[in-house]
Design a protein around this motif. Structure first.
Motif, PDB file in Angstrom:
ATOM      1  N   GLU A 197       0.843  -1.189   0.000  1.00  0.00           N
ATOM      2  CA  GLU A 197       0.000   0.000   0.000  1.00  0.00           C
ATOM      3  C   GLU A 197       0.882   1.243   0.000  1.00  0.00           C
ATOM      4  O   GLU A 197       1.761   1.406   0.845  1.00  0.00           O
ATOM      5  CB  GLU A 197      -0.921   0.015   1.213  1.00  0.00           C
ATOM      6  CG  GLU A 197      -1.866   1.209   1.212  1.00  0.00           C
ATOM      7  CD  GLU A 197      -2.942   1.114   2.275  1.00  0.00           C
ATOM      8  OE1 GLU A 197      -3.591   2.139   2.533  1.00  0.00           O
ATOM      9  OE2 GLU A 197      -3.125   0.023   2.844  1.00  0.00           O
ATOM     10  N   GLN A 198       0.632   2.111  -0.974  1.00  0.00           N
ATOM     11  CA  GLN A 198       1.452   3.310  -1.103  1.00  0.00           C
ATOM     12  C   GLN A 198       0.595   4.496  -1.509  1.00  0.00           C
ATOM     13  O   GLN A 198      -0.506   4.336  -2.042  1.00  0.00           O
ATOM     14  CB  GLN A 198       2.565   3.097  -2.149  1.00  0.00           C
ATOM     15  CG  GLN A 198       3.618   2.078  -1.718  1.00  0.00           C
ATOM     16  CD  GLN A 198       4.775   1.978  -2.693  1.00  0.00           C
ATOM     17  OE1 GLN A 198       4.767   2.585  -3.761  1.00  0.00           O
ATOM     18  NE2 GLN A 198       5.791   1.219  -2.332  1.00  0.00           N
ATOM     19  N   HIS A 199       1.136   5.703  -1.271  1.00  0.00           N
ATOM     20  CA  HIS A 199       0.438   6.936  -1.594  1.00  0.00           C
ATOM     21  C   HIS A 199       1.273   7.716  -2.609  1.00  0.00           C
ATOM     22  O   HIS A 199       2.493   7.830  -2.473  1.00  0.00           O
ATOM     23  CB  HIS A 199       0.204   7.756  -0.330  1.00  0.00           C
ATOM     24  CG  HIS A 199      -0.707   7.065   0.644  1.00  0.00           C
ATOM     25  ND1 HIS A 199      -2.047   7.339   0.734  1.00  0.00           N
ATOM     26  CD2 HIS A 199      -0.445   6.078   1.554  1.00  0.00           C
ATOM     27  CE1 HIS A 199      -2.586   6.567   1.671  1.00  0.00           C
ATOM     28  NE2 HIS A 199      -1.642   5.799   2.185  1.00  0.00           N
ATOM     29  N   ASP A 233      -3.078  10.705  -3.664  1.00  0.00           N
ATOM     30  CA  ASP A 233      -3.477  11.667  -2.629  1.00  0.00           C
ATOM     31  C   ASP A 233      -3.601  13.092  -3.167  1.00  0.00           C
ATOM     32  O   ASP A 233      -4.279  13.927  -2.562  1.00  0.00           O
ATOM     33  CB  ASP A 233      -2.464  11.659  -1.477  1.00  0.00           C
ATOM     34  CG  ASP A 233      -2.578  10.404  -0.618  1.00  0.00           C
ATOM     35  OD1 ASP A 233      -3.359   9.499  -0.997  1.00  0.00           O
ATOM     36  OD2 ASP A 233      -1.891  10.331   0.414  1.00  0.00           O
ATOM     37  N   ASN A 256       2.260  15.898   3.760  1.00  0.00           N
ATOM     38  CA  ASN A 256       1.840  14.509   3.600  1.00  0.00           C
ATOM     39  C   ASN A 256       3.057  13.590   3.590  1.00  0.00           C
ATOM     40  O   ASN A 256       3.619  13.301   2.539  1.00  0.00           O
ATOM     41  CB  ASN A 256       1.039  14.348   2.305  1.00  0.00           C
ATOM     42  CG  ASN A 256       0.370  12.986   2.214  1.00  0.00           C
ATOM     43  OD1 ASN A 256       0.766  12.036   2.880  1.00  0.00           O
ATOM     44  ND2 ASN A 256      -0.646  12.885   1.365  1.00  0.00           N
ATOM     45  N   ARG A 258       3.205  10.547   3.856  1.00  0.00           N
ATOM     46  CA  ARG A 258       2.933   9.221   3.301  1.00  0.00           C
ATOM     47  C   ARG A 258       3.307   9.116   1.825  1.00  0.00           C
ATOM     48  O   ARG A 258       3.429   8.012   1.296  1.00  0.00           O
ATOM     49  CB  ARG A 258       1.449   8.874   3.461  1.00  0.00           C
ATOM     50  CG  ARG A 258       0.966   8.844   4.914  1.00  0.00           C
ATOM     51  CD  ARG A 258      -0.481   8.391   4.996  1.00  0.00           C
ATOM     52  NE  ARG A 258      -1.367   9.247   4.198  1.00  0.00           N
ATOM     53  CZ  ARG A 258      -2.674   9.028   4.042  1.00  0.00           C
ATOM     54  NH1 ARG A 258      -3.232   7.976   4.625  1.00  0.00           N
ATOM     55  NH2 ARG A 258      -3.408   9.849   3.304  1.00  0.00           N
ATOM     56  N   CYS A 260       5.113   8.500  -1.366  1.00  0.00           N
ATOM     57  CA  CYS A 260       6.367   7.811  -1.695  1.00  0.00           C
ATOM     58  C   CYS A 260       6.551   7.629  -3.203  1.00  0.00           C
ATOM     59  O   CYS A 260       7.510   6.982  -3.633  1.00  0.00           O
ATOM     60  CB  CYS A 260       6.449   6.466  -0.984  1.00  0.00           C
ATOM     61  SG  CYS A 260       5.085   5.368  -1.340  1.00  0.00           S
ATOM     62  N   ARG A 283      13.358  10.017   3.344  1.00  0.00           N
ATOM     63  CA  ARG A 283      12.511   8.921   2.878  1.00  0.00           C
ATOM     64  C   ARG A 283      12.676   8.732   1.373  1.00  0.00           C
ATOM     65  O   ARG A 283      13.024   9.670   0.657  1.00  0.00           O
ATOM     66  CB  ARG A 283      11.047   9.167   3.227  1.00  0.00           C
ATOM     67  CG  ARG A 283      10.366  10.338   2.525  1.00  0.00           C
ATOM     68  CD  ARG A 283       8.985  10.492   3.139  1.00  0.00           C
ATOM     69  NE  ARG A 283       8.016  11.189   2.306  1.00  0.00           N
ATOM     70  CZ  ARG A 283       7.634  12.438   2.495  1.00  0.00           C
ATOM     71  NH1 ARG A 283       8.181  13.139   3.480  1.00  0.00           N
ATOM     72  NH2 ARG A 283       6.710  12.979   1.745  1.00  0.00           N
TER      73      ARG A 283
END
Length: 351
Positions: A197-199, A233, A256, A258, A260, A283
């Motif tokens: 699961e990725q955003h 997103d 945000n 999240r 990536c 990240r």
């Protein structure tokens, strides 16, 4: 030299000389007619080659070419500040150079951004300059569609390149299938997720540009259909501007954590990557882009960009002008209204 069945020698053409010399037809024409703009050594080589091949000038064509230009192609590109268009313009220039010896003149105008009002003003300027046909990267609005309809009704044919316009028929569109190119970008993002699961976020230039809207639709569609683990997103507009791209991507990443994966799906790549580089030490963010500008090549080779989707920009410019030139000179329409360029995936290992 080849011989016809009647025993007559086949006529050697400028195109054949150009192919043998490895230059354009326009260069051959200038060399044979002793016009400026050709390196002296190259001109001598072309003249010698023409003599060896038995070239004899077509006096009718020569008379036409020596008159004032008989056709004028207007070219209007939303290209200022967008490095993607460097290759498009090179293709445009090459095709115009080759058409020059047939009495075709080109008038090229460039504007910054996809500005409807400015685009319409430049079309009117080209009309005042007596253009015979138009090659254009249009804004997808009702007013621009109406203007193109008016041109076609006045027998001024229009070829759209790189992006097109809805609800109006014109001579041809030359460019890639942007929904398909969006599928490719979406699939790259999906495959790189390894099922986790990725955003993600997608950055485009303008939503009123049909090509960019279709590209976004393609990315969204393939992720929704085949990669339910990927969530988009944010869908942002940067107006093809590096500074704006930097600000909106930086703001997104700060708000945000999240995110990536980022798809930079228009110009403004340098600014977007600048913002992403500032967080890379904290990240991992995978980046997918389009085409092969110098910024993309550099960041691809350094491993900052994971992959890019290449759409043959040179061919878009060259074929667009070539198609219009063939129609203006000979009345030849392309076999297909939509002339698609190819789509390729490039990584650091295939540069």
């Amino acid at each position: 030299m080849s011989v016809q069945s009647t025993g007559e020698l086949m006529k050697v053409t400028i195109k054949e000389i150009a192919e043998a010399a490895g230059v354009s037809r326009g260069t051959v024409d200038r060399a044979l007619n002793h016009r400026p703009g050709v390196n002296a050594e190259v001109a001598d080589r072309i003249i010698r080659l023409a003599e060896e091949m038995g070239y004899r000038p077509d006096m009718v064509a020569k008379t036409l070419a020596n008159k004032r230009y008989i056709k004028t192609i207007g070219v209007l590109l939303c290209s200022e500040g967008n490095p993607f268009f460097d290759d498009v313009i090179e293709g445009v220039d090459r095709a115009l150079e080759e058409l020059e010896c047939f009495g075709v003149k080109g008038i090229v105008k460039k504007i910054k951004g996809f500005d409807e009002k400015l685009l319409l003003e430049k079309i009117d300027e080209l009309l005042e300059q007596k253009m015979s046909g138009l090659v254009i990267t249009p804004v997808d609005t009702a007013a621009v569609a109406e203007k193109i309809r008016e041109l076609e009704e006045k027998r001024i044919p229009v070829v759209t390149i790189n992006t097109s316009v809805s609800n109006v028929r014109h001579l041809a569109y030359v460019g890639c299938d942007y929904i398909a190119s969006g599928y490719v970008a979406g699939e790259l993002i999906g495959m790189m997720s390894n099922g986790c699961e990725q955003h993600a976020a997608v950055v485009i230039g303008f939503k009123n540009v049909l090509a960019q809207k279709q590209r976004l639709d393609g990315i969204r569609s393939i992720l929704e259909k085949e990669y339910g683990n990927i969530h988009i997103d944010a869908e942002l507009e940067n107006h093809d501007d590096d500074d704006m791209s930097y600000e909106i991507v930086k703001d997104l990443l700060e708000k945000n954590p999240r995110i990536c994966a980022v798809c930079l799906a228009s110009a403004g790549v340098e600014g977007g990557i600048r913002a992403i580089r500032e967080v890379l030490s904290k990240r991992k963010i995978r980046i997918v882009t389009f085409d092969l500008t110098e910024v993309v090549k550099r960041n691809l080779s350094e491993g900052v960009i994971s992959a890019t989707v290449y759409q043959e920009p040179f061919a878009q410019g060259y074929r667009g002008v070539e198609i219009l030139g063939q129609y203006l000179l000979y009345g030849i329409r392309p076999e297909n209204y939509i002339v698609k360029t190819n789509i390729f995936i490039t990584t650091r290992y295939s540069l």
